[in-house]
Design a protein around this motif. Structure first.
Motif, short mmCIF file in Angstrom:
data_model
loop_
_atom_site.label_atom_id
_atom_site.label_comp_id
_atom_site.label_asym_id
_atom_site.label_seq_id
_atom_site.Cartn_x
_atom_site.Cartn_y
_atom_site.Cartn_z
N MET A 1 0.91 -1.17 -0.03
CA MET A 1 -0.13 -0.14 0.15
C MET A 1 0.73 1.24 -0.06
O MET A 1 1.83 1.39 0.86
CB MET A 1 -0.87 0.18 1.08
CG MET A 1 -1.91 1.24 1.32
SD MET A 1 -2.90 1.02 2.79
CE MET A 1 -3.78 -0.51 2.60
N HIS A 48 -8.56 3.47 -3.39
CA HIS A 48 -7.19 2.75 -3.43
C HIS A 48 -7.78 1.22 -3.36
O HIS A 48 -8.21 0.54 -2.68
CB HIS A 48 -6.63 2.89 -2.04
CG HIS A 48 -5.96 4.35 -2.35
ND1 HIS A 48 -4.63 4.80 -2.69
CD2 HIS A 48 -6.67 5.71 -1.66
CE1 HIS A 48 -4.61 6.27 -2.57
NE2 HIS A 48 -5.79 6.49 -2.05
N SER A 50 -5.95 -1.54 -3.46
CA SER A 50 -5.42 -2.38 -2.21
C SER A 50 -6.00 -2.34 -0.89
O SER A 50 -5.63 -3.00 0.01
CB SER A 50 -3.92 -1.98 -2.07
OG SER A 50 -3.63 -0.60 -1.96
N SER A 56 -6.76 -3.92 6.50
CA SER A 56 -5.54 -3.70 5.50
C SER A 56 -4.58 -2.35 6.37
O SER A 56 -3.34 -2.45 5.94
CB SER A 56 -6.11 -3.04 4.36
OG SER A 56 -6.90 -4.25 3.70
#
Length: 272
Positions: A1, A48, A50, A56
């Motif tokens: 990320m 985003h 990801s 995350s």
């Protein structure tokens, strides 16, 4: 990320108002590099690929705070400016803010506290004041496991939740465990789903972690009385340094390794 890109998105979101959107209904917000910059997690997930869930963010070092537990006037001011309305009390109780802690400042503070405690111990001013180590150990647990800290009617005023299940955090401060074992109130184990023991060394670093199911603790060690004593010899097979059984519960490996003693970090390094 890409954290730089993520922070840029948060900054851009905060530059404009969003009163015509329904983002004011969101309950999870992410703080940017500046204390007055935020963005809803839902919005960031759209920008985003990801970024799927708050887990995350835990993996790259973020920590979550319940808005209702901490004084955060910057967020209230930002919210009112963004959405042209005040944050309702009922919603405030549910709001969570994710942020990246300033690890350097934390490390510096821990080292300073450690030095101060050494002076006070050597001068026979303190013997076993554990208030600070307990709160620090609880914060470590919150970082490592990505716990939600929610306000409650319990004696300490809040509970820790792991994926919606209550976790009882027990902090043991010292380079060795007490001969009788770590003391745990049976009633607290009975009210929780997990018992997490954070062993914090005298230098305020994590020296060991033991993650146990509360049902297992009550079944195996319950016995009579209101107190459970967990000796190292009884639970050491569940220590993180010896078992990988609950390593999958770790949401933030970098925080675990960062705040551990060198010896403990070395034992864990091959697992992360």
């Amino acid at each position: 990320m890409n954290l730089e890109s993520l922070n840029k998105t948060i900054e851009d979101f905060s530059k404009e108002t969003h009163g015509s959107t329904d983002y004011f209904k969101e309950l999870i917000f992410v703080r940017g590099q500046q204390p007055d910059q935020f963005a809803p997690l839902k919005f960031l997930c759209k920008k985003h690929e990801s970024l799927g869930t708050k887990e995350s963010l835990f993996k790259v070092g973020y920590v979550c705070d319940a808005f209702d537990l901490y004084d955060q006037p910057a967020f209230e001011k930002w919210y009112e400016h963004q959405f042209s309305q005040k944050l309702k009390r009922t919603q405030a109780k549910e709001v969570t803010i994710l942020y990246m802690p300033d690890n350097k400042r934390i490390f510096d503070a821990i080292e300073l506290v450690n030095q101060s405690y050494d002076v006070l111990r050597n001068e026979h001013i303190i013997l076993n004041n554990k208030n600070l180590p307990i709160q620090l150990g609880e914060w470590y647990a919150k970082c490592v496991f990505g716990l939600d800290q929610v306000k409650s009617t319990s004696q300490r005023g809040f509970d820790f939740l792991l994926h919606g299940k209550r976790a009882e955090i027990k902090v043991e401060w010292g380079d060795r465990s007490p001969p009788k074992g770590v003391k745990l109130r049976k009633s607290l184990a009975d009210l929780s789903d997990y018992c997490i023991i954070m062993y914090v060394a005298r230098n305020f670093r994590i020296r060991e972690i033991c993650f146990l199911d509360s049902d297992f603790v009550l079944r195996k060690f319950g016995g009579k009385g209101h107190t459970i004593f967990l000796k190292d010899s009884d639970v050491d097979q569940y220590f993180f340094s010896r078992s990988q059984k609950h390593l999958d519960k770790v949401a933030n490996p970098s925080a675990l390794l960062k705040y551990s003693t060198p010896t403990f970090a070395m034992k864990l390094s091959e697992s992360f």
